[in-house]
Design a protein around this motif. Sequence first.
Motif, PDB file in Angstrom:
ATOM      1  N   ARG A  10     -62.501 -15.409  -6.166  1.00 55.37           N
ATOM      2  CA  ARG A  10     -63.222 -14.492  -7.051  1.00 55.37           C
ATOM      3  C   ARG A  10     -63.063 -14.940  -8.496  1.00 55.37           C
ATOM      4  O   ARG A  10     -61.989 -15.375  -8.892  1.00 55.37           O
ATOM      5  CB  ARG A  10     -62.646 -13.080  -6.914  1.00 55.37           C
ATOM      6  CG  ARG A  10     -63.010 -12.399  -5.629  1.00 55.37           C
ATOM      7  CD  ARG A  10     -62.405 -11.019  -5.579  1.00 55.37           C
ATOM      8  NE  ARG A  10     -61.959 -10.702  -4.231  1.00 55.37           N
ATOM      9  CZ  ARG A  10     -62.781 -10.390  -3.228  1.00 55.37           C
ATOM     10  NH1 ARG A  10     -64.078 -10.355  -3.436  1.00 55.37           N
ATOM     11  NH2 ARG A  10     -62.324 -10.132  -2.033  1.00 55.37           N
ATOM     12  N   PRO A  11     -64.132 -14.843  -9.272  1.00 55.72           N
ATOM     13  CA  PRO A  11     -64.027 -15.224 -10.685  1.00 55.72           C
ATOM     14  C   PRO A  11     -63.125 -14.256 -11.433  1.00 55.72           C
ATOM     15  O   PRO A  11     -62.927 -13.121 -11.009  1.00 55.72           O
ATOM     16  CB  PRO A  11     -65.466 -15.143 -11.197  1.00 55.72           C
ATOM     17  CG  PRO A  11     -66.178 -14.266 -10.236  1.00 55.72           C
ATOM     18  CD  PRO A  11     -65.485 -14.399  -8.917  1.00 55.72           C
ATOM     19  N   THR A  12     -62.588 -14.726 -12.536  1.00 55.02           N
ATOM     20  CA  THR A  12     -61.752 -13.876 -13.380  1.00 55.02           C
ATOM     21  C   THR A  12     -62.628 -13.135 -14.381  1.00 55.02           C
ATOM     22  O   THR A  12     -63.837 -13.288 -14.393  1.00 55.02           O
ATOM     23  CB  THR A  12     -60.763 -14.746 -14.164  1.00 55.02           C
ATOM     24  OG1 THR A  12     -61.530 -15.580 -15.027  1.00 55.02           O
ATOM     25  CG2 THR A  12     -59.925 -15.594 -13.244  1.00 55.02           C
ATOM     26  N   ASN A  13     -61.995 -12.352 -15.220  1.00 53.46           N
ATOM     27  CA  ASN A  13     -62.748 -11.672 -16.274  1.00 53.46           C
ATOM     28  C   ASN A  13     -62.605 -12.349 -17.626  1.00 53.46           C
ATOM     29  O   ASN A  13     -62.980 -11.795 -18.644  1.00 53.46           O
ATOM     30  CB  ASN A  13     -62.297 -10.218 -16.386  1.00 53.46           C
ATOM     31  CG  ASN A  13     -62.946  -9.382 -15.297  1.00 53.46           C
ATOM     32  OD1 ASN A  13     -64.089  -9.636 -14.922  1.00 53.46           O
ATOM     33  ND2 ASN A  13     -62.191  -8.422 -14.773  1.00 53.46           N
ATOM     34  N   GLU A  14     -62.023 -13.560 -17.605  1.00 53.65           N
ATOM     35  CA  GLU A  14     -61.840 -14.287 -18.867  1.00 53.65           C
ATOM     36  C   GLU A  14     -63.123 -15.022 -19.215  1.00 53.65           C
ATOM     37  O   GLU A  14     -63.556 -15.899 -18.470  1.00 53.65           O
ATOM     38  CB  GLU A  14     -60.758 -15.361 -18.691  1.00 53.65           C
ATOM     39  CG  GLU A  14     -59.349 -14.920 -18.929  1.00 53.65           C
ATOM     40  CD  GLU A  14     -58.421 -16.079 -18.621  1.00 53.65           C
ATOM     41  OE1 GLU A  14     -58.272 -16.953 -19.480  1.00 53.65           O
ATOM     42  OE2 GLU A  14     -57.871 -16.114 -17.508  1.00 53.65           O
ATOM     43  N   PRO A  15     -63.755 -14.705 -20.334  1.00 50.17           N
ATOM     44  CA  PRO A  15     -64.968 -15.430 -20.721  1.00 50.17           C
ATOM     45  C   PRO A  15     -64.640 -16.885 -21.058  1.00 50.17           C
ATOM     46  O   PRO A  15     -63.665 -17.142 -21.772  1.00 50.17           O
ATOM     47  CB  PRO A  15     -65.459 -14.702 -21.982  1.00 50.17           C
ATOM     48  CG  PRO A  15     -64.557 -13.540 -22.166  1.00 50.17           C
ATOM     49  CD  PRO A  15     -63.353 -13.719 -21.330  1.00 50.17           C
ATOM     50  N   LEU A  16     -65.404 -17.823 -20.511  1.00 50.88           N
ATOM     51  CA  LEU A  16     -65.151 -19.237 -20.792  1.00 50.88           C
ATOM     52  C   LEU A  16     -66.277 -19.834 -21.631  1.00 50.88           C
ATOM     53  O   LEU A  16     -66.049 -20.431 -22.664  1.00 50.88           O
ATOM     54  CB  LEU A  16     -65.001 -20.009 -19.465  1.00 50.88           C
ATOM     55  CG  LEU A  16     -64.641 -21.477 -19.592  1.00 50.88           C
ATOM     56  CD1 LEU A  16     -63.322 -21.674 -20.296  1.00 50.88           C
ATOM     57  CD2 LEU A  16     -64.594 -22.130 -18.207  1.00 50.88           C
ATOM     58  N   VAL A  17     -67.498 -19.631 -21.169  1.00 50.23           N
ATOM     59  CA  VAL A  17     -68.649 -20.108 -21.942  1.00 50.23           C
ATOM     60  C   VAL A  17     -69.434 -18.885 -22.387  1.00 50.23           C
ATOM     61  O   VAL A  17     -69.833 -18.069 -21.555  1.00 50.23           O
ATOM     62  CB  VAL A  17     -69.556 -21.017 -21.081  1.00 50.23           C
ATOM     63  CG1 VAL A  17     -70.753 -21.494 -21.900  1.00 50.23           C
ATOM     64  CG2 VAL A  17     -68.772 -22.202 -20.546  1.00 50.23           C
ATOM     65  N   VAL A  18     -69.610 -18.751 -23.688  1.00 46.60           N
ATOM     66  CA  VAL A  18     -70.325 -17.589 -24.205  1.00 46.60           C
ATOM     67  C   VAL A  18     -71.480 -18.044 -25.092  1.00 46.60           C
ATOM     68  O   VAL A  18     -71.272 -18.737 -26.093  1.00 46.60           O
ATOM     69  CB  VAL A  18     -69.388 -16.670 -25.020  1.00 46.60           C
ATOM     70  CG1 VAL A  18     -70.160 -15.457 -25.548  1.00 46.60           C
ATOM     71  CG2 VAL A  18     -68.207 -16.220 -24.162  1.00 46.60           C
ATOM     72  N   LEU A  19     -72.695 -17.670 -24.708  1.00 43.03           N
ATOM     73  CA  LEU A  19     -73.863 -17.957 -25.546  1.00 43.03           C
ATOM     74  C   LEU A  19     -74.332 -16.653 -26.164  1.00 43.03           C
ATOM     75  O   LEU A  19     -74.472 -15.648 -25.449  1.00 43.03           O
ATOM     76  CB  LEU A  19     -75.009 -18.552 -24.713  1.00 43.03           C
ATOM     77  CG  LEU A  19     -74.835 -19.976 -24.193  1.00 43.03           C
ATOM     78  CD1 LEU A  19     -74.056 -19.983 -22.894  1.00 43.03           C
ATOM     79  CD2 LEU A  19     -76.194 -20.630 -24.015  1.00 43.03           C
ATOM     80  N   GLN A  20     -74.555 -16.677 -27.478  1.00 36.58           N
ATOM     81  CA  GLN A  20     -74.998 -15.459 -28.154  1.00 36.58           C
ATOM     82  C   GLN A  20     -76.262 -15.719 -28.952  1.00 36.58           C
ATOM     83  O   GLN A  20     -76.272 -16.578 -29.845  1.00 36.58           O
ATOM     84  CB  GLN A  20     -73.905 -14.949 -29.096  1.00 36.58           C
ATOM     85  CG  GLN A  20     -72.972 -13.975 -28.400  1.00 36.58           C
ATOM     86  CD  GLN A  20     -71.867 -13.518 -29.322  1.00 36.58           C
ATOM     87  OE1 GLN A  20     -71.428 -14.272 -30.184  1.00 36.58           O
ATOM     88  NE2 GLN A  20     -71.418 -12.285 -29.140  1.00 36.58           N
ATOM     89  N   SER A  72     -74.942 -18.721 -31.334  1.00 41.94           N
ATOM     90  CA  SER A  72     -73.696 -19.463 -31.244  1.00 41.94           C
ATOM     91  C   SER A  72     -73.325 -19.709 -29.791  1.00 41.94           C
ATOM     92  O   SER A  72     -73.715 -18.957 -28.900  1.00 41.94           O
ATOM     93  CB  SER A  72     -72.574 -18.687 -31.938  1.00 41.94           C
ATOM     94  OG  SER A  72     -72.150 -17.634 -31.106  1.00 41.94           O
ATOM     95  N   ILE A  73     -72.622 -20.801 -29.575  1.00 34.92           N
ATOM     96  CA  ILE A  73     -72.086 -21.107 -28.253  1.00 34.92           C
ATOM     97  C   ILE A  73     -70.601 -21.377 -28.419  1.00 34.92           C
ATOM     98  O   ILE A  73     -70.202 -22.181 -29.276  1.00 34.92           O
ATOM     99  CB  ILE A  73     -72.776 -22.342 -27.637  1.00 34.92           C
ATOM    100  CG1 ILE A  73     -74.280 -22.090 -27.474  1.00 34.92           C
ATOM    101  CG2 ILE A  73     -72.139 -22.702 -26.303  1.00 34.92           C
ATOM    102  CD1 ILE A  73     -75.036 -23.258 -26.880  1.00 34.92           C
ATOM    103  N   THR A  74     -69.783 -20.679 -27.653  1.00 35.44           N
ATOM    104  CA  THR A  74     -68.353 -20.981 -27.686  1.00 35.44           C
ATOM    105  C   THR A  74     -67.895 -21.353 -26.291  1.00 35.44           C
ATOM    106  O   THR A  74     -68.396 -20.841 -25.294  1.00 35.44           O
ATOM    107  CB  THR A  74     -67.511 -19.786 -28.186  1.00 35.44           C
ATOM    108  OG1 THR A  74     -67.710 -18.689 -27.278  1.00 35.44           O
ATOM    109  CG2 THR A  74     -67.906 -19.355 -29.581  1.00 35.44           C
ATOM    110  N   ILE A  75     -66.941 -22.277 -26.255  1.00 31.39           N
ATOM    111  CA  ILE A  75     -66.339 -22.669 -24.990  1.00 31.39           C
ATOM    112  C   ILE A  75     -64.847 -22.460 -25.134  1.00 31.39           C
ATOM    113  O   ILE A  75     -64.233 -23.030 -26.047  1.00 31.39           O
ATOM    114  CB  ILE A  75     -66.675 -24.133 -24.646  1.00 31.39           C
ATOM    115  CG1 ILE A  75     -68.186 -24.249 -24.401  1.00 31.39           C
ATOM    116  CG2 ILE A  75     -65.888 -24.591 -23.424  1.00 31.39           C
ATOM    117  CD1 ILE A  75     -68.674 -25.637 -24.175  1.00 31.39           C
ATOM    118  N   ASN A  76     -64.286 -21.622 -24.275  1.00 36.52           N
ATOM    119  CA  ASN A  76     -62.871 -21.278 -24.374  1.00 36.52           C
ATOM    120  C   ASN A  76     -62.537 -20.731 -25.761  1.00 36.52           C
ATOM    121  O   ASN A  76     -61.503 -21.050 -26.337  1.00 36.52           O
ATOM    122  CB  ASN A  76     -62.015 -22.520 -24.088  1.00 36.52           C
ATOM    123  CG  ASN A  76     -60.981 -22.208 -23.025  1.00 36.52           C
ATOM    124  OD1 ASN A  76     -60.703 -21.032 -22.759  1.00 36.52           O
ATOM    125  ND2 ASN A  76     -60.419 -23.237 -22.425  1.00 36.52           N
ATOM    126  N   GLY A  77     -63.447 -19.971 -26.331  1.00 37.75           N
ATOM    127  CA  GLY A  77     -63.208 -19.372 -27.633  1.00 37.75           C
ATOM    128  C   GLY A  77     -63.483 -20.279 -28.818  1.00 37.75           C
ATOM    129  O   GLY A  77     -63.451 -19.845 -29.967  1.00 37.75           O
TER     130      GLY A  77
END
Lengths: 257, 226
Positions: A10-20, A72-77
């Motif tokens: 199951r995936p976690t709830n930690e965001p890894l790749v976020v596109l805004q 913006s795009i963030t990967i691992n914050g």
Amino acid sequence: MSDDANGFPRPTNEPLVVLQDVNKHFGDLHVLRDINLTVHKGEVVVVIGPSGSGKSTLCRTINRLETFESGSITINGETLPEEGKALARLRADVGMVFQSFNLFSHKTILENVTLGPIKVRGAKAAAAKKRAMELLDRVGVAHQAEKYPAQLSGGQQQRVAIARSLAMEPTVMLFDEPTSALDPEMINEVLDVMVQLAKSGMTMIVVTHEMGFARKAADRVVFMSDGAILEENIPEEFFSNPQTDRAKDFLGKILTH
Amino acid sequence: MFELIEEYQLLSAFWMTIKLAAFSAVISLVVGTVVAIMRLSPVKIFQSVGTAYVTLLRNTPLTLIVILCSLGIWGQLNIDLASRESSTFLVDNNFRWAVAGLSAYHAAFVCEALRSGVNTIPLGQAEAARSIGLTFAQSMRQVILPQAFRGAITPLGNVLIALTKNTTVVAAIGVAETAYRMKALAEFEPALLMVGFAIVALGFVILTLPMGMLTSYLSGRLAVKR
């Protein structure tokens, strides 16, 4: 991580790749419209949609093979750097598998897999080779290690390309239509490797037309059309009960035969 | 015929031609590669410098460049390329300025040959290199240039052949190579002019023919299979 009924973690709830609010134009064409997407650690997201819907562009934007204008795009914050060494460092953590494999034509299979670890990670040649052979073994092409890409079938080349990405120990892997250039009988050998990868807990963003893979391995299906994300849902829900007319139309066309 | 070759030092003249060609080939290959990298780099200022170099050098007659090196840069600005104490100062200095002029000129052609080689490489190769985290310099060194050289062997061979024949231009600044000796021969042995021409022409064929054959062989042998 606990596994679900089919053996996928199951995936976690930690965001890894976020596109805004990502926007991009090719000239007059608005290829990405206000894209908002969050991919969590361990999650497998399958992006589907008609040709020209911007799904490949979306995939390529995440490691900045394509630029974008706003958002913006963030990967691992970490915000995606625009260029230079910082971008190269970040790309090393983001695996990418292309439609046309793009193995380095002048290097052997083994050299293709060891190049990144040696040049980017500073690994010792012997250690990189050992690891590469393990990975090639895992994707089933270890016996071809000394050959050149042109001597391998498409399916084998694509599996090598996956091994090449894995050798960098990426935190997330992007697949840009990995089976679209393959003969039908070779598609499954590549999908099998991808399913194994999903089972191992790899975070994956997969652009594909393989609905079987989406049903089987995806935690979430993202449907794109005309540069926008129209629907996001778990596979069962999306395939049995699409919400938008565009998605209904698309599924109706591809699932009828 | 052998007397003729001996009297006008044609063998040493050809040796001089070979030395000029060899040194200029190596230097122009290095300079041309650097200029090509500048033209391919993402940095605007490097691109402009590279483009300006090629435009300027490629469109200037070689004779002009060589004479500028000798009369202008050495004669007027007094920049020596050899030690003035040396007993062979004039010969060495002249030779080195000749090599400099030849190299600078042919580097522009090497650059363009290499760029044509780069154009044979699918875009995906560079994208794959970038996506595993190679920097610009690393992807040039590891992925792009090795394939570009292989794809550019035929045009690079053409540049080498042209360079070898173009060395005759430096007779203009008194380097004792083949055309220089040939001029003396034409002046003092008008009766044997045709024989002299034939010997020199044959000499150049002997020099350049293997180059053409070698490049054809290598371009087939080293071609990148896709």
